[in-house]
Every structure is written in structure tokens, then in C-alpha cells.
Design a protein around this motif. Sequence first.
Motif, PDB file in Angstrom:
ATOM      1  N   THR A   1      24.471  86.393  71.247  1.00 31.32           N
ATOM      2  CA  THR A   1      25.629  86.910  71.974  1.00 31.32           C
ATOM      3  C   THR A   1      26.330  85.776  72.700  1.00 31.32           C
TER       4      THR A   1
ATOM      5  N   ILE B   1      31.708  92.592  70.905  1.00 30.37           N
ATOM      6  CA  ILE B   1      32.113  92.991  69.571  1.00 30.37           C
ATOM      7  C   ILE B   1      31.170  92.354  68.554  1.00 30.37           C
ATOM      8  N   HIS B   2      30.701  93.166  67.616  1.00 32.06           N
ATOM      9  CA  HIS B   2      29.879  92.647  66.523  1.00 32.06           C
ATOM     10  C   HIS B   2      30.827  91.945  65.552  1.00 32.06           C
TER      11      HIS B   2
ATOM     12  N   HIS C   1      30.904  88.456  72.219  1.00 31.55           N
ATOM     13  CA  HIS C   1      30.788  88.537  70.765  1.00 31.55           C
ATOM     14  C   HIS C   1      29.323  88.470  70.347  1.00 31.55           C
ATOM     15  N   ARG C   2      28.936  89.384  69.450  1.00 33.58           N
ATOM     16  CA  ARG C   2      27.561  89.434  68.962  1.00 33.58           C
ATOM     17  C   ARG C   2      27.525  89.046  67.494  1.00 33.58           C
TER      18      ARG C   2
ATOM     19  N   ASP D   1      29.243  98.183  71.644  1.00 38.00           N
ATOM     20  CA  ASP D   1      30.088  97.026  71.339  1.00 38.00           C
ATOM     21  C   ASP D   1      31.150  96.791  72.405  1.00 38.00           C
TER      22      ASP D   1
END
Length: 323
Positions: A271, A153-154, A197-198, A148
Motif C-alpha cells: 500500500t 484504490i486497488h 493505492h494498493r 478501497d
Amino acid sequence: MTSSPAHKINDKIENKNVVISNDNSPKSSLSLSKVETKIMSRFCISIEDDPIILLNIGGIHMSTRRSTLMCIPNTVLALACTNSWSEKITHDNDGRLFFDCDPNLFQYLLNQLREWSIKRNKVFELPKNEYDQQRFRSLCYQFNFHRDLIDGIHRHEIFNKICPHILLDENSTVAIHAGDYRYGECRGINVYSSGIHRIILILNHDSMDKYNIFIGIIWSATPMQERSFESPTAYGWAGGKLVYLRGIPSSVLGYGGYDSDLCTNDTIELTLNCQLSLISLFNHRTKKFYQIPIDTREGCPFPWQVHINLYETDDRVKIINPT
């Protein structure tokens, strides 16, 4: 000889400056002391409180504070500074911690660790060069940094804005097409302007295998509309091997190798890389990866929003948030 008015003014200014510069009142000294303390405090940490660690990185000598190496727990760099491992890990003949890796990439990593405590988005910035990006990822994995921190970041996400014939379920993590065959837009609640960001999505339809859906981004200020993928700020992937760039299908069918491999029950990883101005799509079933560079000046400026468009009756998309 009588002084001229100009000389008198200069004398007053000089005297005034002298008075100001020689103000040794307790109040002034106290105020100055607080300012100096604030400025200098970070440079006055004792070696006993935060030792300096000497490093040998592929033959290049470096040094940093122990707190820098330990700012992210459970990594190789952090563990190397603990009592359990500090003596066991490899040292060179001068007693420096030795890591046999590219010194330039390590320096790139180290510089970001030094600023980690003040970073708003806790992700590493990747090198601009694509080849170095892959090597930097490998270095981070080698040192046991969590994915991450490298690939984003998830994010916790929910659907927020929707067209009238789109319904939300399961605390707004599921969007359902509840109308006839017509397009329907739904967007995430978050806006994205920096960092990586995911977002994990699961596609579902009870009676269809192939999934006709648009997945991508849109500028957050773009008005809602049924055919939202045709908006000039829309970028993303759709059915029929279509990839939309600024709301227009790419002239190259299957742009970037995209082959519309989206099927029901697929887990999709979207993503949003605001650092490099690109978005990517990864299908966990087929292991295929697609990428679109975003024109943030003429196409989709920041901030972005997650942008889904459903067409078939009972199409469903579910956001899988981290626990």
C-alpha cells in the motif's frame, strides 16, 4: 475659476468610471448574466430536486443535501434516502435521521462526501491521528463504504522499467529473474503522488521456500541500477529482516517488527499512502502488517514508483490486477 489639469484628469476618470458602470447594453447584460448563473447555479437547486436531509448524529444536529448522502451507492447513508428505507430507519422525535456515532468523525466523513464529485482520487483522507484513523475506518465500514475508498484504490499496474537480466511475461504483469545470482531492478509503470493505492503481488520460486526479494518504492526520476535498493530514494523490505530507509539498512534489525516472513506463493499487499507519506506491507498468509514512514523531502520525493529487486535465478513476482 479654471480647473487645474489634475482636476480635469480626475473628472475624465470619474466620467469614464460612470460610463463603464452604467453600461446597460444587451451584450453586457447577457455576459453578466452568464457569469452570475455560473457562480450561483449550485446554490439555487430547489428542495424538490434535491431535498435537505436533517440528521441527528449522536445528539448533534446536522443537515445536508440528499445528493451528498447518495453520492456513493449502496452505503447505509445512500440507502437511508431511498423509498425502501427512509421510513424504516431510526428517526428522533423531530423526524431527523438518527445515527448513534461520533459526531466529529461523521462530520469529517460528511465534509468529504460534499466534495466527492470533484475529488480526483476517489479515496477518503484519513485523520492525522492514528487512533482516529482506526475509528474513522470503523465508522466507514459500519456505513458499508467499500474498503478501497478507505484503504486505497486497488491499482492496475504492470512492470515497465527492468534491468537486462529481468524478463517480463503475461502482458508485463510477471517479472522473472533470468540471469545468474545478481541483483536486478524492475519498476511499475505508474507514478504516485496523491491518494492511497494498493498493489497485490504474488511471489514464486520453484525450488525455494524463503524468498529473498526487495519490495518497496523509489523516486521515479532515480536512474535504474542493479543494486537499486541502495539508492538514496529507496524505501522497502528485503531478506534477512532488513528494512531499507533512504537506501540504507535500518540500524534496528527487524525495523517495525519485520521478520522477513516472505515465502514462495505468498500473496503480498503493498500500500502506497501518499496522503500520510508512508508505505505498508501486508502478508495475507501470516496476517502480519509492516509500515514505513517516508521522508518526502530528504528521502523519496513524489512521484513514487513500485520498486522490486530480484536476486535468485528464476525468482518471479506477479502483479494481480483487479478484474
